[in-house]
Design a protein around this motif. Structure first.
Motif, PDB file in Angstrom:
ATOM      1  N   LYS A  66      38.447  15.212  53.543  1.00 19.27           N
ATOM      2  CA  LYS A  66      38.129  13.694  53.795  1.00 19.27           C
ATOM      3  C   LYS A  66      38.485  13.055  52.524  1.00 19.27           C
ATOM      4  O   LYS A  66      39.108  11.939  52.388  1.00 19.27           O
ATOM      5  CB  LYS A  66      36.574  13.341  54.168  1.00 19.27           C
ATOM      6  CG  LYS A  66      36.643  12.049  54.775  1.00 19.27           C
ATOM      7  CD  LYS A  66      35.137  12.102  55.424  1.00 19.27           C
ATOM      8  CE  LYS A  66      35.023  10.685  56.059  1.00 19.27           C
ATOM      9  NZ  LYS A  66      34.025  10.319  56.989  1.00 19.27           N
ATOM     10  N   LYS A  95      34.799  16.302  62.846  1.00 18.26           N
ATOM     11  CA  LYS A  95      34.713  15.303  63.510  1.00 18.26           C
ATOM     12  C   LYS A  95      34.257  14.084  62.764  1.00 18.26           C
ATOM     13  O   LYS A  95      34.613  12.840  63.148  1.00 18.26           O
ATOM     14  CB  LYS A  95      33.310  15.158  64.835  1.00 18.26           C
ATOM     15  CG  LYS A  95      33.903  16.221  65.703  1.00 18.26           C
ATOM     16  CD  LYS A  95      32.744  16.189  66.713  1.00 18.26           C
ATOM     17  CE  LYS A  95      32.697  17.294  67.698  1.00 18.26           C
ATOM     18  NZ  LYS A  95      33.807  17.620  68.677  1.00 18.26           N
ATOM     19  N   THR A 114      38.022  10.074  59.969  1.00 17.99           N
ATOM     20  CA  THR A 114      38.314   8.783  60.794  1.00 17.99           C
ATOM     21  C   THR A 114      39.802   8.943  61.515  1.00 17.99           C
ATOM     22  O   THR A 114      40.412  10.126  61.162  1.00 17.99           O
ATOM     23  CB  THR A 114      38.586   7.645  59.769  1.00 17.99           C
ATOM     24  OG1 THR A 114      39.670   8.052  58.759  1.00 17.99           O
ATOM     25  CG2 THR A 114      37.157   7.621  58.830  1.00 17.99           C
ATOM     26  N   VAL A 115      40.029   8.129  62.197  1.00 20.12           N
ATOM     27  CA  VAL A 115      41.213   8.228  63.183  1.00 20.12           C
ATOM     28  C   VAL A 115      42.476   8.294  62.181  1.00 20.12           C
ATOM     29  O   VAL A 115      43.368   9.117  62.497  1.00 20.12           O
ATOM     30  CB  VAL A 115      41.290   7.166  64.318  1.00 20.12           C
ATOM     31  CG1 VAL A 115      42.615   7.512  64.911  1.00 20.12           C
ATOM     32  CG2 VAL A 115      39.919   7.346  65.187  1.00 20.12           C
ATOM     33  N   VAL A 127      42.758  11.601  60.632  1.00 16.73           N
ATOM     34  CA  VAL A 127      43.086  12.607  61.617  1.00 16.73           C
ATOM     35  C   VAL A 127      44.499  12.478  62.206  1.00 16.73           C
ATOM     36  O   VAL A 127      45.077  13.605  61.806  1.00 16.73           O
ATOM     37  CB  VAL A 127      42.253  12.353  62.996  1.00 16.73           C
ATOM     38  CG1 VAL A 127      43.021  13.245  64.011  1.00 16.73           C
ATOM     39  CG2 VAL A 127      41.015  12.628  62.705  1.00 16.73           C
ATOM     40  N   LEU A 143      41.718  20.662  64.960  1.00 19.89           N
ATOM     41  CA  LEU A 143      41.854  19.142  64.739  1.00 19.89           C
ATOM     42  C   LEU A 143      41.846  18.679  66.050  1.00 19.89           C
ATOM     43  O   LEU A 143      41.239  17.599  66.695  1.00 19.89           O
ATOM     44  CB  LEU A 143      43.018  19.005  63.953  1.00 19.89           C
ATOM     45  CG  LEU A 143      42.922  17.358  63.268  1.00 19.89           C
ATOM     46  CD1 LEU A 143      41.784  17.763  62.176  1.00 19.89           C
ATOM     47  CD2 LEU A 143      44.129  17.303  62.399  1.00 19.89           C
ATOM     48  N   ALA A 160      38.609  18.966  67.918  1.00 21.25           N
ATOM     49  CA  ALA A 160      37.640  17.971  67.437  1.00 21.25           C
ATOM     50  C   ALA A 160      37.953  16.602  67.683  1.00 21.25           C
ATOM     51  O   ALA A 160      36.899  15.850  67.846  1.00 21.25           O
ATOM     52  CB  ALA A 160      37.460  18.184  65.791  1.00 21.25           C
ATOM     53  N   HIS A 161      39.064  15.911  67.846  1.00 18.81           N
ATOM     54  CA  HIS A 161      39.485  14.822  68.131  1.00 18.81           C
ATOM     55  C   HIS A 161      40.170  14.673  69.328  1.00 18.81           C
ATOM     56  O   HIS A 161      40.981  13.880  69.361  1.00 18.81           O
ATOM     57  CB  HIS A 161      40.021  14.082  66.859  1.00 18.81           C
ATOM     58  CG  HIS A 161      39.456  14.077  65.795  1.00 18.81           C
ATOM     59  ND1 HIS A 161      38.507  13.099  65.586  1.00 18.81           N
ATOM     60  CD2 HIS A 161      39.216  15.102  64.725  1.00 18.81           C
ATOM     61  CE1 HIS A 161      37.879  13.145  64.352  1.00 18.81           C
ATOM     62  NE2 HIS A 161      38.340  14.478  63.867  1.00 18.81           N
ATOM     63  N   THR A 178      39.714  13.510  72.408  1.00 18.72           N
ATOM     64  CA  THR A 178      39.442  12.096  73.188  1.00 18.72           C
ATOM     65  C   THR A 178      40.172  11.164  72.266  1.00 18.72           C
ATOM     66  O   THR A 178      41.055  10.234  72.873  1.00 18.72           O
ATOM     67  CB  THR A 178      38.026  11.523  73.342  1.00 18.72           C
ATOM     68  OG1 THR A 178      37.209  11.933  72.422  1.00 18.72           O
ATOM     69  CG2 THR A 178      37.646  11.980  74.710  1.00 18.72           C
ATOM     70  N   VAL A 179      39.910  10.969  71.145  1.00 17.80           N
ATOM     71  CA  VAL A 179      40.708   9.994  70.211  1.00 17.80           C
ATOM     72  C   VAL A 179      42.141  10.053  70.258  1.00 17.80           C
ATOM     73  O   VAL A 179      42.844   8.983  70.160  1.00 17.80           O
ATOM     74  CB  VAL A 179      40.122  10.120  68.580  1.00 17.80           C
ATOM     75  CG1 VAL A 179      40.725   9.248  67.605  1.00 17.80           C
ATOM     76  CG2 VAL A 179      38.444  10.020  68.555  1.00 17.80           C
ATOM     77  N   LEU A 180      42.652  11.384  70.183  1.00 17.89           N
ATOM     78  CA  LEU A 180      44.070  11.467  70.133  1.00 17.89           C
ATOM     79  C   LEU A 180      44.639  11.147  71.459  1.00 17.89           C
ATOM     80  O   LEU A 180      45.657  10.726  71.437  1.00 17.89           O
ATOM     81  CB  LEU A 180      44.493  12.812  69.935  1.00 17.89           C
ATOM     82  CG  LEU A 180      44.035  13.376  68.189  1.00 17.89           C
ATOM     83  CD1 LEU A 180      44.307  14.721  67.908  1.00 17.89           C
ATOM     84  CD2 LEU A 180      45.299  12.647  67.218  1.00 17.89           C
TER      85      LEU A 180
END
Lengths: 714, 694
Positions: free
Chosen positions: A503, A602, A605-606, A609, A649, A652-653, A655-657
Motif C-alpha cells: 500500500k 482488501k 483503495t480502488v 488496485v 487481486l 479481493a476486489h 465487486t469493485v473491479l
C-alpha cells in the motif's frame, strides 16, 4: 537462541548435615533484583549482592534450632521472614543483628513454607494444606488451622504466582502414588484440586515450575523419564472448589534425551515462553555425564545452550532476573543467561532458507556490489581479534551507546561491532542491536541510522520475527531501499505487513520514488523489461508467431469500435515508474499464504488496485510475449507468482473491479488475453495427446517371438 | 470377409509377425577385391564364399555355401579366378560359373594363414604354419606347387607381393621377412617391437602386411601399431599407434595413395599419402580418418575405388564411401551395411500354412499360429494357437545347404547341397508328422543351384549346371525325371531365381549374367528371353491372371514383361518413361520377393529388408514432387480426399529387418523378421573397452 554466559560462584554450600540431597534450603529474591537470600540447610541465612558476589548480611539460629523453610523477604514491610522448628515464625529487619532478638511467634500447626511475591503480603503455607496471609496469622498466631489435606497426603512442592495484583498459591501433593495439584486463589478464597494425570507407568513429577503468562498460569513439570509436560491453568477461576477433583489436562512439550545411567533427580525451570533450563539430565551429545545445565527450546525441541557443572548436582535450580542459581559441588553458582526471541529460523541456527538457486547466486553478487567492505573487514577482523580483542565493544556496551549516542557514532559503532564480533556472537547480537536501534528510532524522531540497519541486514542474521518493528519503521521513514533489502532477505514477513508495504509503495508518487536509491539489479531488470517492449514495438511483429484467431471473433462482439485493432497490440506500456516497478517485483516475490493475504489485500483503495493490476497485466503480457527471451537478472518474479497475484487481486476486489468504469478496459484486456492463452494451452494439450500416442506406439514394439497383428494400408 | 475387403480399396491385412527364425549370419573372415570385374569376394567363418557386384549396388551375385571345418583364412583373385586357403591346409579354387568348389589341393605345409596372388597373375603364394612360404604356379585349369622360399622358424601370418612380383614381404611372429622370389632367400629381417609393460612377454603378431611399389612395407600388428619400413635398408621409417588392441587387417588402394587399417576395436583408420607442404613432392603417410561402423573385431578390410569395405565378427559387410572420391552424390554413394543374404532363406507352403527355414546345416519346418476375433488396425489379435515347430531336418554330410523349398501344398520338402539333393515326402495327419525320404532320385537331380515347385505341387524344377532346369514330376510313387529346359543361347551362369506360373504353363529363370529365360512347360521348350538389363534380377514372379513376369532389379528398377506377347507391358513402359520416385530408387536393400494378390489383380506386393510395399498398378505413379511415403497422411484424410492423394506405391514401414514376406491365400501376410538387436545379443562379446563413466 539462548546463551549461558560465564558463571561465577556466589557462595559455598555448607556441609550437608542431614542425609538428604538438599544442599541449601532455598534461594529467594532479596530486596531488589541484585540481592538474593540464601538459606542453607544448616542454620544460617545470608543476603548476597549478586553483582558483587558479596554477602551483605547474615543471620543464624542457635544450636538446636533448625530452619525449616527458606527465608523470604517481605518487600512490603522490608522485613525478612523465616520459620524455625516448623512452628516458630521469625520476622526481622536488615539492621537486626541477632535473630534471637527478633520478633517471633509460635503458630498452632506446622508451617511448610512462607511464600512471598514482590509487593504483596507473604503467604504462609501449612503442612496440612491450609494457607494464611502472614499478617493475619501473626495477628493471632494461635488461631486454629484447619486440615485441608488428608492424613497421609504430603506436599511435595509449592509456589506462589502473582499477576494483576492477584496471588495464586500452587502446591502439589502426593498420596499413595497419586499426585494432585492444589490451586489456592484469594479474594474470594477458593481452593481447586486437580489430579495430575499422566501416562501410566510414569513416576512422580520430580520438578515443577510455574510462570504467569497473560491470564494463564503455565505449569511445567518434569518426570524422571525426561518428559516435560505443560498444563495451563486459568488465573481466575470461576469454580469454587465444590466440583471436587478436576483432571489437569497436560501436553507434552519436550522430551529430554536420556543417557544410559538411571537418573535419580533433576530439575527444570521455565525461563520464558519458549525456553526451559534443565539440570540433572544428560547432554544429548556429551555421553552419559549428566552434570550439565541445558537450555532447551520447547517450541522446536532443540538444545539451545549447555554448560557443564562441576561437582555434585543437587537437582536444585532457581531463576531470578536473568540469572540461574545452581548449587553444585561445594558452591552455589550464578549463571547469567540470555534467551533471544525465538524464531524457527533462529532455532535452526539459520536465518534464511534460500530456496531458489538464483537467490543463492544473488547473495554472492550483492556482496560484491555493496558489501565488499565486509569481505575485507572479515579478514581484518580476523587479524585484529588477535591484537586488540579488548578494544571491541560488547553487546551490552553497544546497546548502552545506542540509547544515547548520536546517529553517526551509532552507525560507526554498529559497523565496527559487526566487523569485529565473531560470527556466532553476531547471530545473537544482531537481533538485540536491531531492536535497540529500532526502539530508539521510534522514540527519537531525529534518530534513524539507515546505514546501520543495512549493515545489520547484510549480516543475514536478521529476520522479520527477530525485529518486527524494523519494516514498519522503514515504511514510516519512507526508506524504500531498506524495505527492498528487507523484502529480499526476510522470508517471514506477515501478510499484513506485506500488504501495508504494498500500500505504501502504491501510494507513493512515482516522482518521489525515482529519487530513491534501489538495488541496481532490480532496476536494470525493469529497464530491460520496458525497453524490450519498445524494441518489439519497433519490429512490429510477433516473434513467436503466436496468433490467436479467436480474438478477432471476440472483437466483433464488442460494441466499442475502438477495439478494432490488431488483437495483439495489447497495451504494453509500463503503468508505473521503474523504481516502483522494482519494489513491486520484490513484493511479488515474497512468501505468503493466500488465505491470510486475501483479507489484507482488501485494504487497498480502488486506484491502488487498478494501478497494481495494470502493472501485473503489464508483467503478464510481457512475460507471455517475450517468453523466449531471458532477461538476465538475479531476482525476477516468476510467471506463476504474477498469475497468483492477479488471481488474488481479482478475488479481493471482485465487486469493485466489476463496477469501477476505469477498470473495465483493463479487465477486458486481461480476460481476452487469458482466453487466448487458455486456447493456446488447449491446443498444446491436443498436441501432447498426439505426441503421447507417438511415444506409446514406439514403445509397443516388443511383442516377443510371434504375434498376429492387423495393419491397414491406404 | 468380402465386406471388409470392399470397405477400403487397399484394406486391412492380418499379419503373422514371425521372429522365431534364429538366423545367425556368419562372421566375415576375408575380403578380396577384383578391380577389373569390380567384384568383392567375401569369405565367412562358416566357409562360405560370396561374391558381391560393387557397381551393381553391392548385389550378392553368387553364394558358394561353406562346409563344416573348412576355416578359410585367406582369399585371393588371380585374374577372374578366385582362390582361398584355410587352416585345413588346402588351397581351393572356385567354379564361379556354377557357384561351387572347383577343386582343393593340399599344400603340405600345415594350416595356411594367408594366400596372395601376384599382380601378374602367374603365381600364388601361401604362408604356412610350418614357416614356409610356398609358391604355386597358376596354370590354365589348375595350380601347381613350384617351390618353397627359405623356411623360417615361426609361422607365416601374412604375405604381400611387391607389385613387380620379384619380392615378397612376410609377416610373422615378432618379425617381418622380405624374400627375393627369384632366389627364395631372405633379403631383410625386420623386428617388430613387442608391447610395453606386461604385454612384453607376449609375442607381437604381424597380422597384416602390404608391400608398396616404392619399396615401402607397411605392417599392422598385435601391439596396435601400423609401421612403415624401408625394404632397401630394412629399417623402420615411421610408426603410428592406432589402437591399444590389434591391427588385424590392412588394405591399400589401387594407386597406393590411401591405406586402411581395421582393428579389433571395430574401427577402421585411414592413412593417406599426402604432401605435408603444399605443392611439394615429399609425401608422407598421414593418419586422416576414422570410421566406426563395427562393434566387433574387423577381420578384413579392402579399399575399393570409391569406398572402404570392411567386415568382421559382427557379420555385417560395411561399405563406407569415401566422399572425396565420389563425383555425384547418389544412392550408390551412401553408407551401406549388408546384414542379410540377398537370397530367400524362407519358403512358404502357402496352402497349408507351413514355413521352411533354411539354416546352414539344417532345415526347420514350422506351422503358423491362428488368431481369434478381429482387431482394429494397429492392434494385436489374440493368438488362439501358437506356432509350432513340426520338424528339424539335419543335413547329411559336411556341406551346407545351398537352396531349399517346401511345396505349396506342404507335402514335399527338397534341399540341395553342393554334392547332393534330397527330396522328402511329408505326411501331416493332425499332429502326427512323418517324413519319408524319396530314394532313387533321377541322376540329373544330383545337385541344384535353385529349387522350385509348380503351384499345384506336381512338379519340381531344379536349376542345374549350364543354366539348365530339370523337371521332375512328383507323385505318390516317387519322383520321375520329365525333361530338361535349356536356354537357346547365352551364358552358362548359374540360375539363382526360378518362378513358375500359377496355371503351370510357364517357368522363368534368372541367372547371374542378368539373363531371364522363359520356358513353355507344356512344350518344354524355351519360349523367349527377356531383354537383358544391366542390373541383376533380385526377385521375380509371374502374375496369376495376366501371366506377366514382374521383375525387380538390384538398382531398384522394375519391369513387367508380358510372356504371351513377348514384350514389356504398357504399365512397365510407363514406369520407365516416367521414372521411379527418387526415394524408391535410393533404397539400399534389394527387393527379395514379388507376390500377387489374387483378389486384387492390380496389386503387386514387394518387400526388402526395411519395408513392405504394395504397388497398385491402377493408380497414378508418383513423380518426384509427390510425397512418397504418404501412408500417415492418407490415414488422416477422409475417403474422398484420399483418392486425390493416393499413388501407386503403398509403403508400410511397420516392420524392420525383414527376411521374408509371403501372402497367404486367406489374404494374410507372413512377415519373418530377424531383429538386428537379437543378432547382436548372440554375438560373442566384443573387446572390452573402457568407456567414460563405466
Amino acid at each position: 537462541m539462548a546463551t549461558l554466559y560465564e558463571g561465577y560462584t556466589l557462595c559455598g554450600v555448607g556441609p550437608v548435615q542431614n542425609s538428604s540431597n538438599i544442599g541449601i534450603l532455598g534461594v529467594e529474591q532479596g530486596r531488589d533484583i541484585d540481592y538474593v537470600l540464601v538459606t542453607d540447610s544448616s542454620r544460617s541465612i545470608t543476603v548476597y549482592k549478586v553483582s558483587d558476589q558479596k554477602p551483605t548480611g547474615s543471620w543464624s539460629v542457635k544450636q538446636g534450632q533448625i530452619i525449616s523453610c527458606p527465608a523470604v523477604f517481605n518487600t512490603q514491610s522490608q522485613e525478612y521472614v523465616v520459620v524455625t522448628d516448623d512452628r516458630v515464625v521469625r520476622v526481622w529487619k536488615e539492621d537486626d543483628v541477632n535473630l534471637e532478638k527478633a520478633f517471633k511467634a509460635t503458630v498452632s500447626a506446622d508451617v511448610l513454607r512462607v511464600l512471598s511475591a514482590t509487593d504483596s503480603e507473604p503467604v504462609v503455607l501449612f503442612c496440612c494444606g491450609a494457607v494464611r496471609f502472614l499478617d493475619s496469622l501473626l495477628a493471632s498466631p494461635q488461631q486454629p488451622i484447619e486440615d485441608v489435606l488428608t492424613e497421609d497426603e504430603i506436599i511435595r512442592w509449592s509456589t506462589i504466582v502473582k499477576a494483576e495484583h492477584q496471588l495464586v498459591v500452587l502446591f502439589s501433593t502426593e498420596q499413595r502414588g497419586e499426585h494432585c495439584l492444589y490451586v489456592q486463589r484469594f479474594n474470594p478464597n477458593t481452593l481447586v484440586k486437580h489430579r495430575i494425570e499422566t501416562e501410566p507407568g510414569l513416576s512422580a513429577p520430580i520438578s515443577f515450575s510455574a510462570t504467569c503468562r497473560g491470564s494463564n498460569i503455565h505449569l511445567l513439570y518434569l518426570y524422571l523419564n525426561g518428559s516435560v509436560y505443560e498444563s495451563v491453568l486459568p488465573f481466575r477461576s470461576s469454580s469454587t472448589g465444590a466440583e471436587g477433583v478436576q483432571a489437569l489436562s497436560c501436553s507434552l512439550c519436550l522430551s529430554l534425551p536420556l543417557g544410559e545411567e538411571k537418573l535419580m533427580s533433576g530439575a527444570a525451570v521455565v525461563l520464558d515462553e519458549a525456553h526451559v533450563a534443565v539440570i540433572g539430565f544428560p547432554h544429548p551429545s556429551a555421553g552419559a555425564c549428566k552434570d550439565y545445565l541445558c537450555i532447551w527450546n520447547t517450541h522446536f525441541q532443540t538444545l539451545q545452550a549447555s554448560k557443564e557443572m562441576a561437582g555434585r548436582i543437587y537437582s536444585q535450580l532457581w531463576c531470578y532476573s536473568g540469572k540461574l542459581y545452581v548449587p553444585h559441588g561445594k558452591m552455589l553458582s550464578v549463571i547469567p543467561f540470555d534467551c533471544q526471541k525465538s524464531s524457527l529460523a533462529a532455532a535452526m541456527g539459520k536465518l534464511k532458507q534460500t530456496s531458489r538457486s538464483e537467490s543463492k547466486s544473488r547473495s554472492f553478487v550483492t556482496s560484491w556490489t555493496c558489501s565488499d567492505v565486509t569481505q575485507t573487514t572479515e579478514i581484518k577482523s580476523r587479524m585484529s581479534t588477535r591484537n586488540n580483542v579488548k578494544s571491541a565493544l560488547t553487546v551490552d556496551q553497544l546497546v548502552e551507546h545506542i540509547k544515547t549516542s548520536a546517529v553517526e557514532d551509532v552507525q560507526a559503532e554498529v559497523g565496527e561491532f559487526i566487523r569485529r564480533a565473531p560470527q556466532a556472537d553476531l547471530q545473537l547480537a544482531a537481533g538485540r542491536v536491531a531492536l535497540e536501534l529500532v526502539s530508539r528510532s521510534q522514540t527519537d524522531a531525529n534518530f534513524y541510522p539507515q546505514c546501520a540497519f543495512l549493515q545489520l541486514l547484510e549480516t543475514r542474521y536478521l529476520c522479520y520475527s527477530v525485529c518486527p518493528e524494523l519494516l514498519s519503521l522503514a515504511m514510516v521513514k519512507k526508506d524504500f531501499h531498506l524495505c527492498q533489502i528487507a523484502f529480499q532477505i526476510f522470508s517471514d514477513i506477515p501478510e499484513a505487513v506485506t500488504c501495508a508495504c504494498l500500500k505504501a509503495i502504491l501510494s507513493t508518487p512515482d516522482l518521489e520514488m525515482e529519487t530513491v536509491n534501489l538495488d541496481t539489479d532490480s532496476v536494470i531488470f525493469m529497464k530491460e523489461l520496458t525497453q524490450a517492449h519498445s524494441r518489439s514495438d519497433e519490429e512490429g511483429g510477433q516473434l513467436n508467431g503466436f496468433c490467436p484467431p479467436a480474438l478477432e471473433s471476440d472483437v466483433s462482439d464488442t460494441p466499442s469500435n475502438k477495439l478494432q485493432r490488431d488483437p495483439l497490440s495489447l497495451d504494453m506500456s509500463c503503468p508505473v515508474g521503474l523504481h516502483k516497478g522494482a519494489l513491486l517485483n520484490e513484493v511479488l516475490q515474497t512468501a505468503y499464504s493466500d488465505r491470510s493475504l486475501l483479507p489484507h489485500l482488501k485494504d487497498l483503495t480502488v486506484p491502488q488496485v487498478i494501478v497494481f493490476l495494470q502493472y501485473l497485466r503489464f508483467l503478464y503480457f510481457k512475460y507471455s510475449h517475450d517468453a523466449h527471451k531471458q532477461i538476465r537478472a538475479l531476482r525476477t518474479p516468476s510467471i506463476s507468482q504474477i498469475i497468483d497475484w492477479v488471481c488474488l487481486l481479482l478475488d479481493a476486489h471482485f465487486t469493485v473491479l466489476a463496477v469501477a468504469p476505469e477498470a473495465k478496459r483493463l479487465v477486458f484486456d486481461l480476460h481476452k488475453f487469458v482466453r487466448s492463452q487458455v486456447k493456446l494451452y488447449a491446443e498444446l494439450g491436443k498436441i501432447e495427446g498426439s505426441l503421447q500416442v507417438l511415444k506409446n506406439s514406439k514403445q509397443s514394439e516388443d511383442f516377443g517371438m510371434y504375434a498376429i497383428q492387423v495393419i491397414e494400408l491406404f | 470377409m468380402m465386406s471388409t475387403d470392399l470397405r477400403s480399396a487397399m484394406g486391412e491385412f492380418k499379419v503373422h509377425r514371425v521372429r522365431f527364425f534364429d538366423y545367425m549370419p556368419s562372421g566375415i573372415r576375408a575380403l578380396a577385391f577384383n578391380q577389373d570385374t569390380e567384384r568383392m569376394a567375401v569369405a565367412r567363418m562358416d566357409g562360405s564364399v560370396e561374391v558381391f557386384h560393387c557397381s551393381d549396388r553391392f548385389f550378392q551375385e553368387k553364394i558358394i555355401p561353406g562346409r563344416e571345418q573348412c576355416g578359410i583364412e585367406g582369399l585371393s583373385w588371380v585374374g577372374e579366378r578366385l582362390f582361398s586357403a584355410g587352416l585345413n591346409g588346402g588351397i581351393t579354387e572356385y567354379d564361379l560359373t556354377n557357384q561351387k568348389v572347383k577343386y582343393t589341393i593340399d599344400a603340405y605345409g600345415g594350416p595356411i594363414w594367408t594366400i596372395t596372388g601376384n599382380q601378374q597373375g602367374t603365381h600364388l603364394a601361401v604362408g604356412c604354419e610350418d614357416g614356409t612360404v610356398k609358391l604355386f604356379e597358376v596354370n590354365e585349369d589348375q595350380i601347381q606347387f613350384e617351390r618353397n622360399l627359405d623356411r623360417q622358424k615361426s609361422r607365416i601370418i601374412s604375405l604381400s607381393w611387391h607389385p613387380s612380383g620379384s619380392k615378397i614381404a612376410a609377416g610373422m611372429m615378432d618379425m617381418i621377412q622380405v624374400f627375393n622370389v627369384e632366389t627364395g632367400h631372405s633379403i631383410h629381417r625386420m623386428l617388430a617391437d613387442r608391447g610395453a609393460g606386461t604385454s612384453r612377454s607376449k609375442e607381437c603378431v604381424v597380422w597384416s602386411v602390404v608391400y608398396l611399389s616404392d619399396g615401402t612395407i607397411i605392417t599392422g600388428d598385435s601391439v596396435g601399431m601400423v609401421k612403415l619400413w624401408d625394404d632397401q635398408t630394412g629399417t623402420l621409417i615411421k610408426s603410428h599407434n592406432v589402437t591399444k588392441c590389434d591391427v588385424l587387417a590392412l588394405s591399400v588402394s589401387q594407386n597406393e595413395d590411401s591405406l586402411v587399417a581395421g582393428t579389433s576395436e571395430g574401427i577402421v583408420v585411414q592413412f593417406q599419402f599426402v604432401s605435408m607442404v603444399l605443392e611439394k613432392d615429399d609425401k608422407e603417410w598421414v593418419r586422416t580418418r576414422t570410421f566406426r561402423n563395427h562393434t566387433h573385431d574387423i577381420r578384413a578390410v579392402a579399399e575399393i575405388t570409391t569406398a572402404v569395405v570392411s567386415g568382421g565378427m559382427d557379420a555385417q559387410l560395411v561399405v563406407r564411401p569415401l566422399l572425396d572420391k565420389i563425383e555425384v552424390r547418389s544412392a550408390a554413394s551412401a553408407l551401406r551395411k549388408i546384414h542379410f543374404p540377398h537370397r530367400r532363406l524362407v519358403s512358404c507352403a502357402r496352402k497349408s500354412g507351413l514355413m521352411l527355414f533354411q539354416y546352414p546345416g539344417h532345415l526347420e519346418l514350422w506351422r503358423l499360429g491362428e488368431s481369434e476375433g478381429k482387431g482394429t488396425p494397429g492392434s494385436s489379435l489374440f493368438v488362439k494357437r501358437n506356432p509350432e515347430k513340426l520338424l528339424q531336418l539335419k543335413v547329411k554330410g559336411e556341406d551346407h545347404i545351398r537352396c531349399s523349398a517346401v511345396s505349396p501344398c506342404g507335402g514335399w520338402i527338397v534341399y540341395s547341397t553342393a554334392s547332393t539333393l534330397r527330396l522328402y515326402r511329408l505326411h501331416c495327419d493332425n499332429n502326427n508328422i512323418s517324413i519319408t525320404k524319396i530314394s532313387k532320385l533321377p541322376k540329373v537331380l544330383s545337385s541344384a543351384n535353385q529349387l522350385c515347385f509348380s503351384s499345384d505341387s506336381s512338379h519340381l524344377f531344379s536349376a542345374s549346371a549350364q543354366s539348365s532346369v530339370h523337371i521332375a514330376s512328383l507323385s505318390q510313387s516317387g519322383c520321375k525325371f520329365v525333361g530338361t529346359l535349356k536356354p537357346k543361347s547365352g551364358s552358362h551362369q548359374a540360375i539363382h531365381l526360378l518362378a513358375a506360373s500359377e496355371d503351370g504353363k510357364w517357368l522363368a529363370s534368372a541367372n547371374s549374367d542378368h539373363e531371364v529365360h522363359i520356358y513353355n512347360l507344356q512344350t518344354q521348350k524355351a519360349h523367349c528371353t527377356v531383354p537383358v538389363y544391366s542390373s541383376a534380377v533380385t526377385a521375380m514372379g509371374i502374375h496369376p491372371a495376366t501371366n506377366c513376369l514382374f521383375m525387380m532389379h538390384a538398382d531398384q528398377q522394375m519391369f513387367e514383361y508380358s510372356i504371351e506377347q513377348k514384350q514389356y507391358t504398357d504399365w512397365s513402359r510407363t514406369v520407365q518413361r516416367k521414372g521411379l520416385h527418387r526415394f524408391w530408387v535410393e533404397r539400399d536393400t534389394p527387393c527379395l520377393n514379388v507376390m500377387f494378390n489374387p483378389q486384387n489383380p492390380s496389386h503387386v506386393i514387394l518387400h526388402d529388408m526395411y519395408m513392405l510395399c504394395i504397388i497398385d498398378q491402377s493408380l497414378p505413379l508418383p513423380d518426384d514432387k509427390t510425397q512418397f511415403y504418404n501412408q500417415l497422411t492418407l490415414k488422416s484424410l477422409t475417403e474422398e480426399q484420399r483418392k486425390s492423394q493416393s499413388h501407386a506405391f503403398k509403403v508400410c514401414k511397420t516392420f524392420k529387418d525383414i527376411l521374408c514376406v509371403e501372402l497367404m491365400p486367406d489374404q494374410s501376410l507372413v512377415v519373418v523378421e530377424r531383429p538386428l538387436e537379437d543378432i547382436a545379443t548372440q554375438l560373442p562379446a566384443p573387446i572390452k573397452q573402457k568407456k567414460f563413466a563405466t
